[in-house]
Design a protein around this motif. Structure first.
Motif, PDB file in Angstrom:
ATOM      1  N   UNK A  22       0.860  -1.344   0.017  1.00 45.97           N
ATOM      2  CA  UNK A  22      -0.065  -0.110   0.017  1.00 45.97           C
ATOM      3  C   UNK A  22       0.863   1.124   0.059  1.00 45.97           C
ATOM      4  N   UNK A  23       0.311   2.281  -0.842  1.00 45.00           N
ATOM      5  CA  UNK A  23       1.063   3.455  -0.727  1.00 45.00           C
ATOM      6  C   UNK A  23       0.676   4.310   0.459  1.00 45.00           C
ATOM      7  N   UNK A  24      -0.543   4.578   0.635  1.00 42.40           N
ATOM      8  CA  UNK A  24      -1.131   5.297   1.683  1.00 42.40           C
ATOM      9  C   UNK A  24      -2.366   4.793   2.247  1.00 42.40           C
ATOM     10  N   UNK A  27      -3.950   4.606   4.992  1.00 45.24           N
ATOM     11  CA  UNK A  27      -4.669   5.107   5.989  1.00 45.24           C
ATOM     12  C   UNK A  27      -5.630   6.198   5.184  1.00 45.24           C
ATOM     13  N   UNK A  28      -4.971   6.546   3.737  1.00 45.21           N
ATOM     14  CA  UNK A  28      -5.922   7.508   3.048  1.00 45.21           C
ATOM     15  C   UNK A  28      -6.794   6.717   1.844  1.00 45.21           C
ATOM     16  N   UNK A  29      -5.989   5.713   1.206  1.00 43.12           N
ATOM     17  CA  UNK A  29      -6.547   5.281   0.162  1.00 43.12           C
ATOM     18  C   UNK A  29      -5.800   3.745   0.255  1.00 43.12           C
ATOM     19  N   UNK A  30      -6.512   2.844   0.912  1.00 36.39           N
ATOM     20  CA  UNK A  30      -5.956   1.332   0.927  1.00 36.39           C
ATOM     21  C   UNK A  30      -5.813   0.797  -0.205  1.00 36.39           C
ATOM     22  N   UNK A  31      -6.462   0.999  -1.535  1.00 31.92           N
ATOM     23  CA  UNK A  31      -6.330   0.308  -2.678  1.00 31.92           C
ATOM     24  C   UNK A  31      -4.914   0.697  -3.458  1.00 31.92           C
ATOM     25  N   UNK A  32      -4.459   1.788  -3.332  1.00 28.42           N
ATOM     26  CA  UNK A  32      -3.454   2.419  -4.089  1.00 28.42           C
ATOM     27  C   UNK A  32      -2.021   1.633  -3.418  1.00 28.42           C
ATOM     28  N   UNK A  54       1.488   2.336  -8.827  1.00 25.39           N
ATOM     29  CA  UNK A  54       2.239   3.473  -9.226  1.00 25.39           C
ATOM     30  C   UNK A  54       3.236   3.251 -10.172  1.00 25.39           C
ATOM     31  N   UNK A  55       4.140   2.243 -10.013  1.00 29.46           N
ATOM     32  CA  UNK A  55       4.933   1.966 -10.988  1.00 29.46           C
ATOM     33  C   UNK A  55       4.324   1.695 -12.445  1.00 29.46           C
ATOM     34  N   UNK A  56       3.203   0.962 -12.281  1.00 28.94           N
ATOM     35  CA  UNK A  56       2.582   0.754 -13.444  1.00 28.94           C
ATOM     36  C   UNK A  56       2.025   2.063 -14.274  1.00 28.94           C
ATOM     37  N   UNK A  57       1.346   2.920 -13.600  1.00 27.75           N
ATOM     38  CA  UNK A  57       1.021   4.393 -13.968  1.00 27.75           C
ATOM     39  C   UNK A  57       2.281   4.902 -14.528  1.00 27.75           C
TER      40      UNK A  57
END
Length: 297
Positions: free
Chosen positions: A192-194, A196-201, A206-209
């Motif tokens: 997870x990236x964040x 507490x904010x957006x569990x699915x990110x 992000x690498x795929x993006x």
């Protein structure tokens, strides 16, 4: 001859169904959206955008005005659930004036329109008294800046002689980031990236993006705008970073307000604001990159 008992067949069928339904639900949960509906709505939106963009620029101005107007309506409804009343009429009227002024009169005219809108919003809210004045007025300024000020940069890109392709570059870099992040996140997302904010990110998403955003940036800047390939890389990276920040920011707004989506207008997507969050965050940075690094053709 012993007659066959038909009961096992329904039992097996029901058992198979019971196994299939959880798997379908698991896929639905992992994807986080109704994928066929999301694709259909996405294709429809792209057709509307491209049709208006390449038919006549004024039609695309109308599309942006309507889209941000709907976004403001969704934002006002969401804020109202937390007891915050956005002064809708002056913000919508002034925000629309900002967009139109940005396209026909440039940045200075849009700045004047914004200043007048701020004053109009304060005056409008005066009639309701002191209780909540700062809260509601501040929410109005936030909505105006969050939506229409960002939208002015879209109008500035559109106003260039090759504005149609600048808009395509800006939108394509953002959409590619979203698609690449979604696919990589669903297939490989583990970190997870964040949370507490957006569990699915996830960082894998992000690498795929980055991969798809950079590829789209290079292609459209090089072939549509006749710019340097490294500008496409810059646009792609900036688009991914700003789109991610825009999405996380909207997620934090929704978390603070205690809602899941800004609305349910778009099947498979949620509200229109759930699609605009990335675009409005990318717009000012895309304008800076394209305006200063890609000559008008």
């Amino acid at each position: 001859m012993k007659s066959e008992d038909p009961s096992p067949a329904p039992s097996n069928s029901a058992e198979a169904g019971s196994h299939q339904e959880p798997r379908a639900a698991e896929r639905q949960s992992r994807a986080g959206r109704n994928l066929p509906a999301a694709i259909g709505v996405g294709v429809g939106l792209v057709l509307v955008i491209l049709g208006s963009l390449f038919f006549v620029k004024d039609a695309f101005v109308a599309v942006v005005v309507i889209a941000l107007g709907v976004g403001l309506w969704e934002l006002a409804r969401a804020f109202a659930k937390a007891g915050i009343q956005i002064p809708f009429v002056p913000v919508l009227t002034g925000g629309t004036l900002m967009l139109v002024s940005g396209f026909y009169g440039g940045m200075e005219t849009a700045a004047v329109a914004m200043a007048l809108t701020v004053i109009a919003t304060l005056v409008w809210r005066l009639s309701e008294g002191a209780d909540g004045f700062v809260r509601d007025s501040s929410a109005g300024m936030f909505a105006l800046s969050y939506l229409h000020l960002m939208g002015v940069f879209v109008m500035l890109m559109l106003a260039e002689d090759d504005g149609q392709w600048r808009i395509v570059a800006f939108i394509l870099a953002t959409i590619a980031s979203d698609i690449g992040g979604y696919a990589a996140g669903v297939l490989f997302g583990k970190h997870p990236m964040a949370p507490t904010i957006s569990p699915k990110k996830s960082w894998e998403g992000f690498t795929g993006s980055l991969v798809t955003g950079i590829a789209a940036g290079i292609l459209v800047v090089t072939y549509a705008l006749d710019g340097n390939w490294w500008v496409g890389i810059l646009l792609g990276v900036a688009g991914v970073v700003m789109a991610t920040l825009g999405d996380l920011s909207e997620s934090l707004i929704k978390r603070d307000l205690g809602i899941k989506d800004m609305g349910d207008l778009l099947p498979g997507h949620g509200g229109l604001m759930d699609r605009l969050d990335s675009l409005i965050a990318v717009a000012p940075v895309a304008w800076v990159i394209l305006h200063y690094l890609v000559p008008v053709t």
